[in-house]
Design a protein around this motif. Structure first.
Motif, PDB file in Angstrom:
ATOM      1  N   GLY A   1       5.146   3.299  -4.037  1.00 13.16           N
ATOM      2  CA  GLY A   1       5.707   4.320  -5.101  1.00 13.16           C
ATOM      3  C   GLY A   1       5.353   6.111  -4.456  1.00 13.16           C
ATOM      4  O   GLY A   1       4.960   6.933  -5.101  1.00 13.16           O
ATOM      5  N   SER A   2       4.911   6.236  -3.290  1.00 14.85           N
ATOM      6  CA  SER A   2       4.773   6.835  -2.197  1.00 14.85           C
ATOM      7  C   SER A   2       5.426   7.086  -1.703  1.00 14.85           C
ATOM      8  O   SER A   2       5.458   6.533  -0.357  1.00 14.85           O
ATOM      9  N   PRO A   3       6.390   8.124  -1.287  1.00 10.57           N
ATOM     10  CA  PRO A   3       7.622   8.949  -0.700  1.00 10.57           C
ATOM     11  C   PRO A   3       7.187   8.968   0.960  1.00 10.57           C
ATOM     12  O   PRO A   3       7.189   8.511   1.673  1.00 10.57           O
ATOM     13  N   ILE A   4       5.157  10.157   0.463  1.00 16.48           N
ATOM     14  CA  ILE A   4       5.019  10.082   1.921  1.00 16.48           C
ATOM     15  C   ILE A   4       4.518   9.327   2.255  1.00 16.48           C
ATOM     16  O   ILE A   4       4.608   8.951   3.954  1.00 16.48           O
ATOM     17  N   ALA A   5       4.121   8.294   1.977  1.00 16.58           N
ATOM     18  CA  ALA A   5       3.611   7.260   2.996  1.00 16.58           C
ATOM     19  C   ALA A   5       4.441   6.501   3.456  1.00 16.58           C
ATOM     20  O   ALA A   5       4.051   5.885   4.210  1.00 16.58           O
ATOM     21  N   GLN A   6       5.429   5.975   3.128  1.00 13.40           N
ATOM     22  CA  GLN A   6       6.856   5.531   3.543  1.00 13.40           C
ATOM     23  C   GLN A   6       7.160   5.992   4.418  1.00 13.40           C
ATOM     24  O   GLN A   6       7.557   5.416   5.659  1.00 13.40           O
ATOM     25  N   TRP A   7       7.504   7.337   4.208  1.00 14.32           N
ATOM     26  CA  TRP A   7       8.160   8.292   5.309  1.00 14.32           C
ATOM     27  C   TRP A   7       7.246   8.294   6.738  1.00 14.32           C
ATOM     28  O   TRP A   7       7.578   7.580   8.040  1.00 14.32           O
TER      29      TRP A   7
ATOM     30  N   SER B   1       0.964  -1.725   0.001  1.00 15.45           N
ATOM     31  CA  SER B   1       0.265   0.338   0.013  1.00 15.45           C
ATOM     32  C   SER B   1       0.802   1.367  -0.350  1.00 15.45           C
ATOM     33  O   SER B   1       0.347   2.892  -0.390  1.00 15.45           O
ATOM     34  N   THR B   2       2.093   0.881   0.715  1.00 16.12           N
ATOM     35  CA  THR B   2       3.013   1.994   0.396  1.00 16.12           C
ATOM     36  C   THR B   2       3.651   2.354  -1.045  1.00 16.12           C
ATOM     37  O   THR B   2       4.962   3.286  -1.258  1.00 16.12           O
TER      38      THR B   2
END
Length: 103
Positions: free
Chosen positions: A74-80, A71-72
């Motif tokens: 491709g999304s650096p914001i979600a990963q952080w 679910s995270t």
């Protein structure tokens, strides 16, 4: 690919095929890094910068999640945002699993 592979039992007929494909993809990726990505970085950065980059990478590996979290992707914001929590949960789950008696 990792989350799918993690969900398949080792004894299933699909596991060998999927693992072979996973191995191929990882080796191809590593080869491209070694041949195309790392040489330009090594050529332009100083030895001290490279050592520092290595230290940062090792620190990140120690705090990164140990299981895939699609679910995270491709999304650096979600990963952080999710990464530290996912890492803590993954590491607790790994510790509990390791402590469980094997049958």
């Amino acid at each position: 690919m990792l989350s799918v592979l993690e969900a398949v039992t080792v004894s299933s007929a699909e596991f060998d095929r999927m693992f072979t494909e996973f191995e191929r993809v990882v080796l191809d990726h590593a080869e491209r890094e070694e041949q195309e990505e790392f040489p330009p970085v090594r050529a332009r950065e100083s030895q001290s910068t490279l050592v520092g980059m290595g230290a940062v990478l090792r620190a990140a590996e120690k705090t990164a999640p140990t299981h895939p979290h699609p679910s995270t992707a491709g999304s650096p914001i979600a990963q952080w945002m999710v990464g530290p929590w996912a890492s803590a949960i993954d590491r607790a789950r790994d510790a509990i699993k390791a402590a469980m008696p094997r049958s």
